[in-house]
Design an enzyme around this catalytic site. Structure first.
Site, PDB file in Angstrom:
ATOM      1  CD  GLU A 283      76.368 -39.107   1.561  1.00  0.00           C
ATOM      2  OE1 GLU A 283      75.852 -38.064   1.393  1.00  0.00           O
ATOM      3  OE2 GLU A 283      77.911 -39.227   1.748  1.00  0.00           O
ATOM      4  CG  ASP A 287      80.079 -39.553  -0.946  1.00  0.00           C
ATOM      5  OD1 ASP A 287      80.132 -38.152  -0.657  1.00  0.00           O
ATOM      6  OD2 ASP A 287      79.726 -40.285   0.069  1.00  0.00           O
ATOM      7  CB  SER A 484      77.525 -35.248   2.160  1.00  0.00           C
ATOM      8  OG  SER A 484      76.681 -34.989   3.250  1.00  0.00           O
ATOM      9  CG  ASP A 525      92.455 -16.861   4.843  1.00  0.00           C
ATOM     10  OD1 ASP A 525      91.449 -17.626   5.721  1.00  0.00           O
ATOM     11  OD2 ASP A 525      93.030 -16.043   5.767  1.00  0.00           O
ATOM     12  N   GLY A 544      93.084 -16.197   8.303  1.00  0.00           N
ATOM     13  CA  GLY A 544      93.662 -17.128   9.187  1.00  0.00           C
ATOM     14  C   GLY A 544      92.640 -18.246   9.602  1.00  0.00           C
ATOM     15  CG  ASP A 546      87.493 -19.086   9.514  1.00  0.00           C
ATOM     16  OD1 ASP A 546      86.737 -19.935   9.515  1.00  0.00           O
ATOM     17  OD2 ASP A 546      88.250 -18.137   8.801  1.00  0.00           O
TER      18      ASP A 546
END
Ligand SMILES: *[C@@H]1O[C@H](CO)[C@@H](O)[C@H](O)[C@H]1NC(C)=O
Ligand SMILES: *[C@@H]1O[C@H](CO)[C@@H](O)[C@H](O)[C@H]1NC(C)=O
Ligand SMILES: *[C@@H]1O[C@H](CO)[C@@H](O)[C@H](O)[C@H]1NC(C)=O
Length: 567
Positions: A283, A287, A484, A525, A544, A546
């Site tokens: 993890e 990152d 993540s 988009d 747009g 959502d």
């Protein structure tokens, strides 16, 4: 004589009255109760949320909106810790709690307030905590990634009447650490990877024999092309970016430099905040490698908490005089898994203060689609906390539509939906209404969600399993997926945008959402796919905003232009 006796009696019965701040809970199923009782001098850490000055929480809400809204005359006029202290913190509440703590022999050294002073981190012995909160602490344990963890927790608590006006909540007494939001590791993919690469058709920009393992996976070059990232910019003096890591998730320099060498990006952790534990985790390495690759060469700090506690992270940011300006946090579970609405509200107030100070906070939106960690039960979706908090920026996940760099589609397991607890904030009013009234949305049965709640995510980035990220970890490379991965990428992009502003002598972006919703055109988009995690109903991405991918994924060139035109 007689009068005094009656008074003493009244005082006694008053002193005996207690207030329960949150309901009784049962320990989450993932934790196992240990039969041996803790020792009376074992230590635990709790958090006192002091009651704020009357009316100050409403004022803070307005201030946050003003300083974060590019159309407001107060845009960018962030508050200092001192100004927030004056606004929020009641000296009486603070005195009441500190003298009560000292009456229980809690030393000054055991008490660590934030700079605003409304949140106290307090170290207590089991004996102290049990007396103070009229409860019993037990030891619970769980195993995550072969690492055993244990915590001391109660299932209920109360405080005496005498401090009830001074305390809103006591944190981490009945709040268990959340489930780690670990990236999804595809072991079959790991093997296939070793056997000759992933599925993406692009040219691999990671080189050498190590770099060849990234073939067909998402590596820094893919993000640079897709999101139109700049070449290494000149760094403004105050630029900074941070990733939060929890409980045993740390990193090895050897993995980070292996990634840097293979993929031709110089990823470097500049500072560490919190204890350095020598246990690398996939993890944290995901990152660090990707936020570092995207935001290079902006100084990167790893913000480490030894326990998987949101409050511990909040406290460390709140007690730092110059915290980093952008924070990526992959943490969360469902709203229904929180101990109380009150707890979420108190956490939200802390997020609001962080935002009012000009600090941007991004959370991963979750990896179980609309269903959350609770899964498919009860005929309801399970919105995420803090993902669905109105005071943070939630980052969802996408996949490429094909196996080439180009349009993206919703990652089916990316978290999204509507809060069951917090109403829709003003900055997303138009965007969400547009979604809810669109014929293309093909909305799920209305009983599954509360359409008047805060809609999330706000934005998205690649995170799906189709072409996972290539992460150097444990001496090799792994294919890794999940929000993540999306969250640090978007955080890295906003660190670059902040850098543009700081270079121009302007304020940092702070709480990002008003800016994001006013600049829909600066995002790619995403208009296809449903986040149902492969089961039944979910939210479909359309033109747009959502509730699957928010505004979409970053287009750095367009975002940089938008940011430059801000006051
Ligand atoms: C605090 O310490 C004093 C002196 O050691 C002791 O007499 C008293 O009982 C302690 N009080 C509590 C609440 O533990
Ligand atoms: C940069 O940091 C310095 C020192 O912390 C501070 O005084 C200054 O206001 C900061 N500038 C900006 C633009 O945030
Ligand atoms: C829906 O959300 C709104 C705003 O958060 C809240 O006021 C309302 O009570 C919720 N309705 C239900 C049925 O939960």
């Amino acid at each position: 004589m007689k009068v005094t006796a009656i008074c003493a009696l009244a005082a006694l019965s008053l002193a005996a009255a207690r207030v329960q701040l949150e309901g009784d809970i049962s320990a989450p199923k993932t934790w196992t109760l240990q039969t041996a009782s803790p020792e009376s001098n074992d230590e635990t850490t709790v958090y006192f949320f002091l009651r704020h000055k009357t009316g100050s929480e409403e004022q803070l809400e307005q201030i946050l909106l003003d300083v974060s809204d590019p159309r407001s005359s107060r845009y960018g006029q962030h508050l200092s810790n001192e100004a927030l202290r004056d606004l929020m913190t009641s000296p009486e509440a603070s005195d009441t709690v500190t003298s009560w703590l000292s009456s229980h022999n809690v030393t000054q050294e055991a008490i660590k307030p934030t700079l605003v002073g409304d949140l106290l981190q307090v170290k207590l012995s089991v004996a102290q905590a049990e007396t103070m909160f009229s409860t019993t602490l037990s030891r619970y344990s769980r195993t995550v990634n072969d690492q055993s963890q244990d915590v001391l927790r109660a299932t209920s608590y109360s405080i005496p009447d005498e401090i009830a006006d001074a305390v809103s909540l006591v944190g981490d007494l009945i709040h268990f650490p959340a489930e780690p939001r670990l990236p999804i590791q595809s072991y079959s993919l790991g093997r296939r990877l070793l056997g000759g690469g992933g599925k993406g058709k692009w040219e691999n920009s990671c080189t050498g024999s190590s770099g060849s393992k990234c073939k067909g996976l998402v590596e820094p070059g893919v993000l640079k092309t897709r999101y139109k990232l700049p070449d290494s910019p000149t760094v403004a003096s105050n630029s900074s970016v941070a990733v939060a890591e929890f409980q045993g998730q740390y990193y090895k320099d050897s993995d980070i430099s292996k990634f840097s060498t293979a993929c031709g990006v110089e990823v470097k952790v500049s500072r560490n905040q919190g204890k350095n534990e020598d246990s690398a985790g996939i993890e944290s390495e995901l990152d660090i490698e990707f936020i570092g690759a995207v935001s290079h060469p902006i100084p990167l700090t790893v913000w480490y908490q030894s326990e998987y506690s949101l409050l511990s992270w909040i406290q460390s940011v709140g007690s730092n005089a110059s915290p980093d300006l952008i924070h990526s946090v992959s943490y969360g579970n469902d709203e229904v898994q929180q101990t109380s609405t009150k707890y979420m509200e108190q956490v939200n107030t802390q997020f609001q203060m962080i935002g009012a100070k000009g600090i941007s906070v991004l959370f991963a939106s979750g990896d179980q689609g609309v269903w959350g960690r609770s899964g498919r039960f009860g005929g309801k979706f399970h919105p995420d906390f803090p993902g669905a908090s109105p005071y943070i920026t939630a980052v969802g996940g996408t996949d490429f539509s094909t196996y080439d760099i180009g349009d993206e589609t919703t990652w089916a397991s990316g978290g999204g939906g509507f809060s069951d607890t917090f109403p829709r904030p003003s900055w997303q009013e138009d965007a969400v209404k547009g979604y809810l009234s669109s014929k293309d949305a093909n909305l799920p049965e209305s009983s599954y969600y509360n359409a008047s709640g805060r809609g999330y995510p706000d934005v998205a980035a690649l995170g799906g399993q189709k072409t996972p990220y290539c992460v150097a970890t444990g001496g090799g490379f792994e294919g890794v997926a999940g929000t993540s991965a999306s969250c640090p990428v978007v955080a890295g992009v906003f660190a670059l945008l902040n850098n543009e502003r700081l270079t121009a002598g302007k304020s940092p972006l702070g709480f990002l959402n008003p800016f994001i919703y006013q600049n829909a055109a600066a995002f790619n988009d995403v208009t296809s796919g449903t986040n149902n995690a492969g089961f039944g109903a979910g939210f479909t991405a359309i033109k747009g905003w959502d509730a699957a991918t928010g505004m979409g994924t970053p287009n750095y060139e367009a975002l940089a232009a938008a940011v430059k035109s801000l006051p």
